[in-house]
Design an enzyme around this catalytic site. Structure first.
Site, PDB file in Angstrom:
ATOM      1  CB  CYS A 268      -0.929   0.002   1.214  1.00  0.00           C
ATOM      2  SG  CYS A 268      -2.188  -1.257   1.077  1.00  0.00           S
TER       3      CYS A 268
HETATM    4  N1  LIG Z   1      -3.374  -5.290   1.462  1.00  0.00           N
HETATM    5  C1  LIG Z   1      -3.661  -4.300   2.299  1.00  0.00           C
HETATM    6  O1  LIG Z   1      -3.133  -4.236   3.420  1.00  0.00           O
HETATM    7  C2  LIG Z   1      -4.657  -3.233   1.919  1.00  0.00           C
HETATM    8  C3  LIG Z   1      -5.185  -2.403   2.917  1.00  0.00           C
HETATM    9  C4  LIG Z   1      -6.117  -1.431   2.554  1.00  0.00           C
HETATM   10  C5  LIG Z   1      -6.500  -1.292   1.211  1.00  0.00           C
HETATM   11  N2  LIG Z   1      -5.950  -2.094   0.268  1.00  0.00           N
HETATM   12  C6  LIG Z   1      -6.420  -1.945  -1.119  1.00  0.00           C
HETATM   13  O2  LIG Z   1      -7.364  -2.986  -1.374  1.00  0.00           O
HETATM   14  C7  LIG Z   1      -7.263  -3.437  -2.730  1.00  0.00           C
HETATM   15  C8  LIG Z   1      -6.973  -4.920  -2.750  1.00  0.00           C
HETATM   16  O3  LIG Z   1      -5.716  -5.143  -2.139  1.00  0.00           O
HETATM   17  P1  LIG Z   1      -5.200  -6.623  -1.802  1.00  0.00           P
HETATM   18  O4  LIG Z   1      -3.904  -6.462  -1.117  1.00  0.00           O
HETATM   19  O5  LIG Z   1      -6.292  -7.401  -1.162  1.00  0.00           O
HETATM   20  O6  LIG Z   1      -4.984  -7.162  -3.307  1.00  0.00           O
HETATM   21  P2  LIG Z   1      -4.533  -8.604  -3.771  1.00  0.00           P
HETATM   22  O7  LIG Z   1      -3.653  -8.399  -4.929  1.00  0.00           O
HETATM   23  O8  LIG Z   1      -4.055  -9.401  -2.608  1.00  0.00           O
HETATM   24  O9  LIG Z   1      -5.911  -9.288  -4.257  1.00  0.00           O
HETATM   25  C9  LIG Z   1      -6.678  -8.836  -5.317  1.00  0.00           C
HETATM   26  C10 LIG Z   1      -7.500  -9.990  -5.835  1.00  0.00           C
HETATM   27  O10 LIG Z   1      -8.414  -9.524  -6.837  1.00  0.00           O
HETATM   28  C11 LIG Z   1      -8.538 -10.531  -7.824  1.00  0.00           C
HETATM   29  N3  LIG Z   1      -9.116  -9.932  -9.030  1.00  0.00           N
HETATM   30  C12 LIG Z   1      -8.567  -9.051  -9.897  1.00  0.00           C
HETATM   31  N4  LIG Z   1      -9.464  -8.730 -10.866  1.00  0.00           N
HETATM   32  C13 LIG Z   1     -10.594  -9.425 -10.596  1.00  0.00           C
HETATM   33  C14 LIG Z   1     -11.872  -9.525 -11.226  1.00  0.00           C
HETATM   34  N5  LIG Z   1     -12.161  -8.828 -12.333  1.00  0.00           N
HETATM   35  N6  LIG Z   1     -12.802 -10.334 -10.685  1.00  0.00           N
HETATM   36  C15 LIG Z   1     -12.525 -11.047  -9.577  1.00  0.00           C
HETATM   37  N7  LIG Z   1     -11.332 -10.997  -8.929  1.00  0.00           N
HETATM   38  C16 LIG Z   1     -10.386 -10.197  -9.437  1.00  0.00           C
HETATM   39  C17 LIG Z   1      -7.129 -11.054  -7.987  1.00  0.00           C
HETATM   40  O11 LIG Z   1      -7.109 -12.330  -8.603  1.00  0.00           O
HETATM   41  C18 LIG Z   1      -6.664 -11.100  -6.513  1.00  0.00           C
HETATM   42  O12 LIG Z   1      -6.960 -12.342  -5.916  1.00  0.00           O
HETATM   43  C19 LIG Z   1      -6.175  -2.574  -3.372  1.00  0.00           C
HETATM   44  O13 LIG Z   1      -6.785  -1.461  -3.964  1.00  0.00           O
HETATM   45  C20 LIG Z   1      -5.337  -2.129  -2.170  1.00  0.00           C
HETATM   46  O14 LIG Z   1      -4.673  -0.911  -2.415  1.00  0.00           O
HETATM   47  C21 LIG Z   1      -5.054  -3.073   0.588  1.00  0.00           C
END
Ligand SMILES: NC(=O)c1ccc[n+]([C@@H]2O[C@H](COP(=O)([O-])OP(=O)(O)OC[C@H]3O[C@@H](n4cnc5c(N)ncnc54)[C@H](O)[C@@H]3O)[C@@H](O)[C@H]2O)c1
Length: 426
Positions: A268
């Site tokens: 992030c």
């Molecule tokens: N990881 C963190 O600590 C955190 C905290 C707050 C906010 N965020 C935000 O949350 C969002 C997700 O982060 P994350 O770390 O969980 O991401 P991640 O990469 O771990 O997971 C994203 C998932 O989305 C799936 N995906 C992508 N396109 C898709 C679609 N069209 N249909 C279905 N699934 C789909 C991918 O296969 C993957 O499994 C990002 O915007 C990130 O900035 C993350």
């Protein structure tokens, strides 16, 4: 108990899985969707495919209220609202890559074409101010043939969880943010979070989007500020962590997040601050401070190598142990981990690297297949020098006597007993 709702979650990464598992725990029915068949199968087995304390147990405990599929349409049609929790990575120039969120919106829009009643789409992914209006509204309207805010709801509820304590952070958050444009979606959010006693802030969509970036920009700034002060402290032989204990007691400042050391990583902070910088430039605003935050963060790992060279002038052919590969403890996430630039530097100096992490080794092998990986932290201690890169609990109990230790995270036992010890900012 508020209304039990049926919720779809698009994207089962850290945020989607934690959000869905926690809503299931609160009594709602959750349909998880992911384009990855492995992720879908993992959710159904209670094994999300990443390390996060308690998440497997929570999925298994609530399995009666959980299902998972690769098919967005069936999930949307079977539920009242849909959270988008897909990845929003960086483009090569640091700007926000909206490909995944746009694609997910198109898939949801196609399903919305067939929904008979009201359905609310809730953006959990982190997106820059204006993204919902510029990218999501057109994608959803084009594919659904319906009007946003009139025929279906669209709002945002940014996420602030920290990997490693994500469930606790989600269920006992400091605040929830509802970025809304119409009342029906606001009521859905209020129902979903009815049992939460924290402040609930209702804002416009753009303000909510900006709150998330501002939070991460501030936290990153606090770390880079700590590091700059820490570097001055180190030169003056002052322990910066003691300085921050004194500073943090000022109620205007607060004690948290003065993490002087080798800088921040993770999925992030680096990407969000770079996306904000790119947006500022697009708007003809010169982000002087944010650029400096990134620059301090990029140079901080190099300080570890410089300190090592104080005691070991030539690193060529030296066996250097690295303790910790994940970007922080209690996660297997290695995205932007500080271990990556540190190991690159060691390898360019000709060192033989032996690394250990309790859970992140398999991920790390995808970037560094050829370094050696130890089976235990103790094995790493046989190296000519040891670098502490992540503050995993088990590193707090090792026997550091007779060792040369360069510490990026302030492990007290290492500081007390290592034969030669250097802290990066103390
Ligand atoms: N990881 C963190 O600590 C955190 C905290 C707050 C906010 N965020 C935000 O949350 C969002 C997700 O982060 P994350 O770390 O969980 O991401 P991640 O990469 O771990 O997971 C994203 C998932 O989305 C799936 N995906 C992508 N396109 C898709 C679609 N069209 N249909 C279905 N699934 C789909 C991918 O296969 C993957 O499994 C990002 O915007 C990130 O900035 C993350």
């Amino acid at each position: 108990m508020p209304n039990r709702m049926k919720i779809s979650i698009i994207g089962t990464g850290y945020v989607g899985t934690v959000t869905g598992a926690c809503f299931a725990e609160l009594g709602h029915h959750v349909v998880f969707v992911d384009i990855s068949p492995q992720r879908v199968a993992g959710i159904l087995k209670g094994d999300p495919g990443f390390y996060e304390p308690g998440i497997g147990e929570l999925l298994k405990k609530n399995s009666q209220r959980i299902s998972a599929t690769e098919d967005t349409k069936s999930a949307v049609l079977a539920t009242d609202c849909t959270f988008i929790a897909v990845n929003t990575p960086s483009c090569a120039d640091g700007s926000l890559d909206t490909t995944y969120i746009e694609k997910a919106s198109e898939q949801i829009g196609s399903a919305l074409r067939e929904t008979p009643g009201w359905h609310t789409v809730i953006v959990k992914s982190t997106v820059l101010p204006g993204t919902i209006e510029k990218i999501l509204v057109p994608a959803l309207e084009r594919t659904s043939g319906k009007r946003a805010y009139v025929d279906f709801g669209l709002c945002t509820n940014p996420e602030f969880l920290k990997e490693g304590c994500a469930i606790e952070d989600f269920l006992h958050t400091d605040r929830v943010i509802f970025g809304v444009h119409e009342e029906k979606s606001q009521r859905i959010l209020e129902d979903l979070y009815a049992s939460f006693s924290c402040p609930k802030i209702v804002t416009s969509l753009k303000t909510a989007e900006m709150i998330k970036y501002t939070s991460n920009a501030f936290l990153s700034t606090k770390i880079s500020f700590s590091n700059e002060i820490g570097n001055i402290c180190k030169a003056l032989e002052i322990d910066s962590r003691s300085v921050f204990e004194g500073v943090g007691l000022d109620s205007r400042i607060g004690p948290h997040f003065f993490r002087s050391g080798i800088g921040f990583g993770g999925s992030c902070f680096p990407k969000d601050i770079n996306a904000l910088i790119a947006l500022a430039k697009e708007e003809q605003v010169n982000p002087v401070l944010l650029n400096a935050v990134v620059s301090v963060n990029e140079s901080q790992p190099e300080r570890m190598i410089a300190l090592l060279k104080r005691h070991m002038h030539d690193l060529n052919h030296k066996k250097i142990g690295v303790l910790g590969l994940s970007f922080k403890p209690d996660t297997d996430d290695i995205r932007e981990s500080r271990a990556i630039p540190i190991i690159h530097s060691l390898l360019s100096e000709g060192s033989c690297v032996m690394a250990y992490d309790p859970v992140a080794i398999e991920h790390f092998k995808t970037i560094f297949p050829s370094i050696s990986y130890a089976a235990s932290a103790e094995e790493v201690l046989s190296s000519d020098a040891v670098l502490i890169v992540t503050e995993w609990d088990e590193f707090k109990h090792l026997d550091y006597r007779e060792k040369l230790v360069i510490d990026g995270r302030k492990i007290k036992k290492a500081q007390e007993e290592a034969k030669i010890y250097e802290g990066v900012c103390w």
